[in-house]
Design a protein around this motif. Sequence first.
Motif, PDB file in Angstrom:
ATOM      1  N   ALA A  58       0.888  -1.260   0.077  1.00 57.32           N
ATOM      2  CA  ALA A  58      -0.086   0.081  -0.087  1.00 57.32           C
ATOM      3  C   ALA A  58       0.856   1.067   0.293  1.00 57.32           C
ATOM      4  O   ALA A  58       0.625   2.053  -0.622  1.00 57.32           O
ATOM      5  N   TYR A  59       2.118   1.210   0.701  1.00 61.64           N
ATOM      6  CA  TYR A  59       2.984   2.295   0.764  1.00 61.64           C
ATOM      7  C   TYR A  59       3.418   2.587  -0.733  1.00 61.64           C
ATOM      8  O   TYR A  59       3.634   3.696  -1.250  1.00 61.64           O
ATOM      9  N   GLN A  60       3.741   1.746  -1.276  1.00 60.02           N
ATOM     10  CA  GLN A  60       4.653   1.540  -2.725  1.00 60.02           C
ATOM     11  C   GLN A  60       3.606   1.992  -3.584  1.00 60.02           C
ATOM     12  O   GLN A  60       4.060   2.853  -4.659  1.00 60.02           O
ATOM     13  N   ARG A  61       2.251   1.696  -3.357  1.00 57.49           N
ATOM     14  CA  ARG A  61       1.125   2.464  -4.484  1.00 57.49           C
ATOM     15  C   ARG A  61       0.810   3.701  -3.994  1.00 57.49           C
ATOM     16  O   ARG A  61      -0.056   4.407  -4.836  1.00 57.49           O
ATOM     17  N   GLY A  62       1.204   4.323  -2.976  1.00 55.30           N
ATOM     18  CA  GLY A  62       0.909   5.472  -2.456  1.00 55.30           C
ATOM     19  C   GLY A  62      -0.385   5.889  -1.803  1.00 55.30           C
ATOM     20  O   GLY A  62      -0.740   6.758  -1.414  1.00 55.30           O
ATOM     21  N   GLU A  63      -1.126   4.726  -1.153  1.00 54.21           N
ATOM     22  CA  GLU A  63      -2.140   4.539  -0.431  1.00 54.21           C
ATOM     23  C   GLU A  63      -2.029   5.169   0.711  1.00 54.21           C
ATOM     24  O   GLU A  63      -2.781   5.577   1.786  1.00 54.21           O
ATOM     25  N   ILE A  64      -0.710   4.648   1.525  1.00 47.18           N
ATOM     26  CA  ILE A  64      -0.226   4.928   2.772  1.00 47.18           C
ATOM     27  C   ILE A  64       0.788   5.848   2.866  1.00 47.18           C
ATOM     28  O   ILE A  64       1.997   5.486   2.173  1.00 47.18           O
ATOM     29  N   THR A  65       0.821   7.152   3.746  1.00 49.38           N
ATOM     30  CA  THR A  65       2.098   7.967   3.439  1.00 49.38           C
ATOM     31  C   THR A  65       2.750   8.060   4.618  1.00 49.38           C
ATOM     32  O   THR A  65       3.909   8.671   4.838  1.00 49.38           O
ATOM     33  N   ASP A  66       2.134   7.156   5.819  1.00 52.87           N
ATOM     34  CA  ASP A  66       2.908   7.241   7.141  1.00 52.87           C
ATOM     35  C   ASP A  66       4.011   6.130   7.015  1.00 52.87           C
ATOM     36  O   ASP A  66       3.717   5.026   7.157  1.00 52.87           O
TER      37      ASP A  66
END
Length: 103
Positions: A58-66
């Motif tokens: 999810a972080y790699q897709r940009g969905e999570i920024t934390d």
Amino acid sequence: MRNQIIAQSPALQQIHSPEGADQVRKAAGPAQGFEDTLRGLMSSVNETQHRSEAVTDAYQRGEITDVAKVMLARQESGIAFEATLQTRNKLLNAYQEIMRMGV
């Protein structure tokens, strides 16, 4: 930090309260067998690994920024795996020691 984590989880709040710990013990019922316990722990580690992978994706897709949330999930996953590995090593050493015993 520990208190913040406990405050965020209702299950941990229940366990850490004096009457909550008694309720958890009573709700657990009779003791499980070794195989059931080991199977449960392995599935828990597996779930932790999958959760870490999902948060990383999810972080790699940009969905999570934390970034802290991602790193925390990865560290939790790594520690769970390391604990499982150390448990396996101890069980293997105990088995080998038993097999070396004379009858």
